[in-house]
Design an enzyme around this catalytic site. Structure first.
Site, PDB file in Angstrom:
ATOM      1  N   GLU A 108       0.858  -1.190   0.000  1.00  0.00           N
ATOM      2  CA  GLU A 108       0.000   0.000   0.000  1.00  0.00           C
ATOM      3  C   GLU A 108       0.891   1.236   0.000  1.00  0.00           C
ATOM      4  O   GLU A 108       2.088   1.127   0.250  1.00  0.00           O
ATOM      5  CB  GLU A 108      -0.914  -0.007   1.232  1.00  0.00           C
ATOM      6  CG  GLU A 108      -0.141   0.119   2.524  1.00  0.00           C
ATOM      7  CD  GLU A 108      -1.038   0.278   3.750  1.00  0.00           C
ATOM      8  OE1 GLU A 108      -2.208   0.614   3.596  1.00  0.00           O
ATOM      9  OE2 GLU A 108      -0.532   0.084   4.860  1.00  0.00           O
ATOM     10  N   LYS A 110       2.887   4.640   0.974  1.00  0.00           N
ATOM     11  CA  LYS A 110       3.417   5.252   2.184  1.00  0.00           C
ATOM     12  C   LYS A 110       2.985   6.710   2.128  1.00  0.00           C
ATOM     13  O   LYS A 110       3.395   7.458   1.238  1.00  0.00           O
ATOM     14  CB  LYS A 110       4.941   5.135   2.221  1.00  0.00           C
ATOM     15  CG  LYS A 110       5.543   5.707   3.488  1.00  0.00           C
ATOM     16  CD  LYS A 110       6.998   5.306   3.619  1.00  0.00           C
ATOM     17  CE  LYS A 110       7.542   5.575   5.004  1.00  0.00           C
ATOM     18  NZ  LYS A 110       7.572   6.988   5.371  1.00  0.00           N
ATOM     19  N   ASP A 112       2.576  10.596   3.220  1.00  0.00           N
ATOM     20  CA  ASP A 112       3.500  11.567   3.779  1.00  0.00           C
ATOM     21  C   ASP A 112       2.738  12.550   4.664  1.00  0.00           C
ATOM     22  O   ASP A 112       2.177  13.520   4.180  1.00  0.00           O
ATOM     23  CB  ASP A 112       4.197  12.290   2.623  1.00  0.00           C
ATOM     24  CG  ASP A 112       5.532  12.828   3.038  1.00  0.00           C
ATOM     25  OD1 ASP A 112       5.945  12.561   4.179  1.00  0.00           O
ATOM     26  OD2 ASP A 112       6.168  13.513   2.226  1.00  0.00           O
ATOM     27  N   TYR A 217      -3.186   2.679   8.461  1.00  0.00           N
ATOM     28  CA  TYR A 217      -2.237   1.772   7.819  1.00  0.00           C
ATOM     29  C   TYR A 217      -1.908   0.551   8.672  1.00  0.00           C
ATOM     30  O   TYR A 217      -1.196  -0.334   8.230  1.00  0.00           O
ATOM     31  CB  TYR A 217      -0.956   2.482   7.393  1.00  0.00           C
ATOM     32  CG  TYR A 217      -0.159   3.095   8.539  1.00  0.00           C
ATOM     33  CD1 TYR A 217       0.446   2.310   9.513  1.00  0.00           C
ATOM     34  CD2 TYR A 217      -0.005   4.476   8.625  1.00  0.00           C
ATOM     35  CE1 TYR A 217       1.159   2.875  10.563  1.00  0.00           C
ATOM     36  CE2 TYR A 217       0.710   5.052   9.665  1.00  0.00           C
ATOM     37  CZ  TYR A 217       1.288   4.241  10.629  1.00  0.00           C
ATOM     38  OH  TYR A 217       1.985   4.800  11.658  1.00  0.00           O
ATOM     39  N   LYS A 304      11.026   3.488  -1.182  1.00  0.00           N
ATOM     40  CA  LYS A 304      10.818   4.918  -1.390  1.00  0.00           C
ATOM     41  C   LYS A 304      10.702   5.301  -2.867  1.00  0.00           C
ATOM     42  O   LYS A 304      11.321   4.670  -3.721  1.00  0.00           O
ATOM     43  CB  LYS A 304      11.978   5.721  -0.749  1.00  0.00           C
ATOM     44  CG  LYS A 304      12.120   5.535   0.751  1.00  0.00           C
ATOM     45  CD  LYS A 304      10.926   6.051   1.536  1.00  0.00           C
ATOM     46  CE  LYS A 304      10.907   7.550   1.669  1.00  0.00           C
ATOM     47  NZ  LYS A 304      11.715   8.078   2.770  1.00  0.00           N
ATOM     48  N   CYS A 398      11.573  48.707 -12.604  1.00  0.00           N
ATOM     49  CA  CYS A 398      11.193  47.555 -13.425  1.00  0.00           C
ATOM     50  C   CYS A 398      12.422  47.027 -14.172  1.00  0.00           C
ATOM     51  O   CYS A 398      13.151  47.802 -14.797  1.00  0.00           O
ATOM     52  CB  CYS A 398      10.114  47.974 -14.414  1.00  0.00           C
ATOM     53  SG  CYS A 398       9.738  46.691 -15.617  1.00  0.00           S
ATOM     54  N   CYS A 401      11.523  47.883 -18.179  1.00  0.00           N
ATOM     55  CA  CYS A 401      11.389  49.239 -18.733  1.00  0.00           C
ATOM     56  C   CYS A 401      12.010  50.299 -17.833  1.00  0.00           C
ATOM     57  O   CYS A 401      11.983  51.473 -18.163  1.00  0.00           O
ATOM     58  CB  CYS A 401       9.917  49.563 -18.994  1.00  0.00           C
ATOM     59  SG  CYS A 401       8.984  49.798 -17.472  1.00  0.00           S
ATOM     60  N   CYS A 414       4.876  46.979 -11.856  1.00  0.00           N
ATOM     61  CA  CYS A 414       5.344  47.967 -12.820  1.00  0.00           C
ATOM     62  C   CYS A 414       4.094  48.657 -13.330  1.00  0.00           C
ATOM     63  O   CYS A 414       3.161  48.008 -13.795  1.00  0.00           O
ATOM     64  CB  CYS A 414       6.073  47.285 -13.978  1.00  0.00           C
ATOM     65  SG  CYS A 414       6.357  48.432 -15.340  1.00  0.00           S
ATOM     66  N   CYS A 419       5.092  49.175 -20.797  1.00  0.00           N
ATOM     67  CA  CYS A 419       6.259  48.328 -20.504  1.00  0.00           C
ATOM     68  C   CYS A 419       6.223  47.123 -21.446  1.00  0.00           C
ATOM     69  O   CYS A 419       5.201  46.427 -21.548  1.00  0.00           O
ATOM     70  CB  CYS A 419       6.209  47.858 -19.055  1.00  0.00           C
ATOM     71  SG  CYS A 419       7.446  46.609 -18.669  1.00  0.00           S
TER      72      CYS A 419
HETATM   73  S1  IVH Z   1       3.687   0.871   8.731  1.00  0.00           S
HETATM   74  C1  IVH Z   1       5.085  -1.605  11.923  1.00  0.00           C
HETATM   75  N1  IVH Z   1       2.441   1.839   6.625  1.00  0.00           N
HETATM   76  O1  IVH Z   1       5.846   6.034   7.886  1.00  0.00           O
HETATM   77  C2  IVH Z   1       4.955  -0.741  10.728  1.00  0.00           C
HETATM   78  N2  IVH Z   1       3.705   3.331   7.953  1.00  0.00           N
HETATM   79  O2  IVH Z   1       8.690   5.720   8.151  1.00  0.00           O
HETATM   80  C3  IVH Z   1       5.011   0.683  11.040  1.00  0.00           C
HETATM   81  N3  IVH Z   1       3.622   5.659   7.183  1.00  0.00           N
HETATM   82  O3  IVH Z   1       5.840   6.011  11.374  1.00  0.00           O
HETATM   83  C4  IVH Z   1       4.588   1.595  10.008  1.00  0.00           C
HETATM   84  N4  IVH Z   1       2.286   5.303   5.468  1.00  0.00           N
HETATM   85  O4  IVH Z   1       3.936   7.265  10.197  1.00  0.00           O
HETATM   86  C5  IVH Z   1       3.239   2.111   7.684  1.00  0.00           C
HETATM   87  N5  IVH Z   1       1.262   2.564   4.767  1.00  0.00           N
HETATM   88  C6  IVH Z   1       2.047   2.825   5.805  1.00  0.00           C
HETATM   89  C7  IVH Z   1       2.505   4.121   6.080  1.00  0.00           C
HETATM   90  C8  IVH Z   1       3.341   4.337   7.166  1.00  0.00           C
HETATM   91  C9  IVH Z   1       2.969   6.209   6.148  1.00  0.00           C
HETATM   92  C10 IVH Z   1       4.509   6.379   8.123  1.00  0.00           C
HETATM   93  C11 IVH Z   1       4.247   6.053   9.577  1.00  0.00           C
HETATM   94  C12 IVH Z   1       5.563   5.530  10.102  1.00  0.00           C
HETATM   95  C13 IVH Z   1       6.545   6.056   9.105  1.00  0.00           C
HETATM   96  C14 IVH Z   1       7.776   5.189   9.054  1.00  0.00           C
END
Ligand code: IVH
Length: 650
Positions: A108, A110, A112, A217, A304, A398, A401, A414, A419
């Site tokens: 799934e 990650k 931010d 998550y 990442k 400016c 001009c 300006c 101009c």
């Molecule tokens: S799992 C035991 N799943 O990323 C597993 N973390 O870098 C612990 N985060 O502290 C985390 N999306 O705040 C997990 N799909 C996702 C996530 C996720 C964002 C964040 C979370 C964690 C940090 C770790």
């Protein structure tokens, strides 16, 4: 309303909110929701002891806190190990498979944002704690209740911790920063900081305004028996939490790599910022066998995405002059790769923002791309300074001009209408897609034509001749003729494009269409009262239009003569009557359906709107008129009964 009806209304409101905030699939209009909400609130005011724990009124935030209290997580919140490429993925999978065989993986995004632990007991949200150091965080229960996608009640009675990420959607982030800029406040560096900052507000009423979103998550302490993580998560989603925009249970390097590539390519189109894909062992028993290092689980990894945030060096600040004369600073930075695009320029918003951030030439800075095309400088790394950095001095003249600039703080202008940068940009805009849409007349060609003295304003485009173009470098017969044809084709342009092309401040595409629908080509002879009476037209827009047509009457007429814009059929004239051009709202039960009455009034030239505002001329009330009546009273809007309305018509 009696208690039964009250409880039914609460669950109805929660259903509406669930469809709106969790499923992104509204079931009703704001108006219907607001009306019911108001009724629920009224009941609660008179029956304070009966307020339901999951009433939507419990989400508005309470009185500000002095400070946050610390709270321990029932079980530890872990971090994740990062990997960055296919090789590392392969290695991680091999290592994992050695520990346990026959496993699959739940993948799934990650997200931010800021992590949050929600503790439910007896089916009720009892506490919400920020991640902190993973063992102890801050109690943000009050704030978390204001997040619409955090269920206040769930269909699971045993104690459970639901972990997730609090995020701010990209468009919401832009909106908040626009507002902060207008208010002269410091901008948030990125959606993550905006989310974290909003979650940790001592005043939960501020949090409530920020439209935060909770994305679950994982699960901490729990009594679930389901052996597969993805099935457990499905259960969690079914309790009223949002699902991730993509999730998949799969096995093997190729399949995981494929879903990673897919998520990465879709990343721009998601509402929220993602910084990678998380891969987790699906078998809970296997997870327990594999265990944890000091900081991270061995059964999960964060794969990442390439960064959309990078550190680079600010080499210079150059200036751009727009068609309205606005002078904006643009950062020239050491070239960097931002998620596949080589970036050399970044936006700095305005001069006040440069001062506020104390941006100096030679500084190390962080640049961010968040969905839109132009990256921005979001942070200066002050601690990296070595003394060679030079403060930036605001321009007073400016750059194009040389005339004196008007400094209004956030906006520097300006003022010279002649101009060349203003003129050239106005012509480029005039020819652009949402305006006259003249094929082939882009930036470069406009600049050439201007610099060669062939055009001084937009009207000159229409007297260009073939010989003149052929005399220019790089203009062969075919290209020149094509350009002339494209310009000629703009005759008979749609009216709204014509209005938009004039480049009137505050009048964009939408307002141009509205003007055109209401007044056709007569948009330039409408009174202020009439303009303000139109839905979506404010005072600022009306003033801007009126001032423009006053100063440019002759120019507009010349362009109309040349372009012969075409307006849609103007609405049929209706006979004079008391409701013509009035804005009317209907409420309560009437002698026939409100739809019929709406049709009747519209045929008389009235505009029938759904909610009462200062712009409403009449509120027409049937029986049992509710909150709209109160609102009309408080705004001083005239109210009529249905009978009075009919009398006025006869
Ligand atoms: S799992 C035991 N799943 O990323 C597993 N973390 O870098 C612990 N985060 O502290 C985390 N999306 O705040 C997990 N799909 C996702 C996530 C996720 C964002 C964040 C979370 C964690 C940090 C770790």
């Amino acid at each position: 309303m009696d208690k039964k009806h009250y409880l039914e209304s609460v669950s109805k409101l929660n259903k509406f909110a669930h469809y709106y905030y969790v499923l992104d699939d509204p079931l009703t209009t704001d108006e219907v929701y607001d009306k019911l909400y108001h009724e629920v609130l009224q009941y609660e005011e008179t029956h304070p002891l009966e307020v339901a724990e999951n009433s939507p009124t419990q989400r508005v935030g309470g009185s500000p806190l002095e400070k946050f209290t610390k709270a321990s997580h029932p079980s530890r919140m872990w971090s994740l190990e990062d990997i960055f490429n296919a090789d590392e993925l392969k290695k991680w999978l091999e290592k994992t498979q050695k520990l346990v065989d026959d496993i699959s993986f739940y993948c799934e995004p990650k997200f931010d944002g800021a992590s949050l632990n929600l503790i439910y007991d007896g089916g009720v949200l009892v506490q919400a704690i920020t991640r902190g150091d993973g063992v102890v965080g801050e109690d943000v229960t009050q704030n978390s209740k204001t997040i619409q996608s955090v269920p206040l009640k769930i269909a699971h009675l045993e104690k459970i911790e639901i972990r997730g990420e609090v995020v701010i959607f990209k468009d919401e982030f832009e909106k908040i920063n626009q507002e902060r800029m207008k208010a002269g406040e410091a901008l948030f560096a990125n959606p993550r900081n905006a989310a974290a900052g909003s979650l940790r507000q001592l005043d939960s009423k501020i949090t409530a305004k920020r439209n935060l979103v909770f994305l679950p998550y994982g699960i901490g302490t729990n009594t679930l028996e389901e052996p597969l993580l993805h099935k457990r998560m499905e259960l969690v989603y079914s309790w009223g939490f949002r699902t991730p925009p993509r999730r998949k249970t799969t096995a093997g390097f190729e399949a995981i790599e494929a879903i990673y590539e897919q998520m990465k390519s879709e990343r721009e189109s998601y509402d929220m910022m993602l910084d990678g894909m998380v891969i987790k062992v699906d078998q809970v028993e296997a997870q327990e066998e594999m265990g944890y290092t000091v900081k991270v689980p061995r059964w999960a990894v964060a794969y990442k995405f390439p960064a959309v945030e990078k550190i680079t060096t600010l080499k210079d600040i150059i200036l751009q002059v727009g068609r309205s004369g606005a002078v904006t600073p643009v950062a020239v930075v050491e070239k960097v790769d931002l998620d596949g695009a080589m970036v050399e320029r970044a936006s700095l918003h305005n001069f006040d923002e440069i001062d506020r951030k104390d941006v100096r030439i030679g500084d190390k800075v962080i640049i961010l791309r968040s969905g839109d095309v132009i990256p921005k400088i979001v942070k200066v790394l002050v601690h990296e300074r070595d003394g060679s950095q030079k403060p930036y001095i605001r321009p007073t003249t400016c750059p194009v001009c040389d005339s004196e600039l008007l400094d209004e703080g956030a906006l520097t202008k300006c003022q010279n209408l002649a101009c060349s940068a203003r003129v050239v940009n106005a012509i480029i805009y005039f020819a652009s897609k949402p305006c006259l849409n003249i094929d082939g007349l882009g930036e470069k060609i406009v600049e050439t034509l201007y610099n060669e003295g062939l055009i001084k304003s937009v009207t000159d485009l229409f007297s260009l001749e073939l010989d003149q173009l052929l005399a220019l470098e790089g203009f062969k017969e075919k290209k020149s003729q094509k350009l002339l044809d494209a310009i000629a084709k703009s005759r008979g342009v749609e009216c709204w494009r014509f209005i938009n092309a004039l480049g009137i401040e505050h009048i964009g595409e939408v307002a141009s269409k509205t003007l055109c629908e209401n007044f056709g080509l007569e948009f330039d002879s409408v009174s202020k009262e009439t303009l303000i009476g139109i839905d979506g037209f404010g005072e600022e827009m009306a003033n801007s239009l009126l001032e423009f047509v006053r100063v440019n009457a002759e120019h507009i007429q010349t362009l109309k003569n040349i372009l012969q814009p075409v307006a849609p059929e103007v609405k049929e004239e209706v006979v004079e009557n008391p409701f013509k051009s009035k804005t009317i709202v209907l409420t309560g039960t009437m002698s026939e359906s409100r739809g019929n009455i709406k049709k009747l009034l519209e045929s008389l030239g009235a505009k029938v709107s759904g909610s009462v505002s200062k712009k409403t001329d009449y509120l027409i009330c049937g029986e049992d008129a509710g909150s709209k009546y109160d609102k009309a009273q408080s705004l001083g809007v005239e109210t009529l009964t249905e009978a009075e309305m009919r009398e006025m018509l006869s």
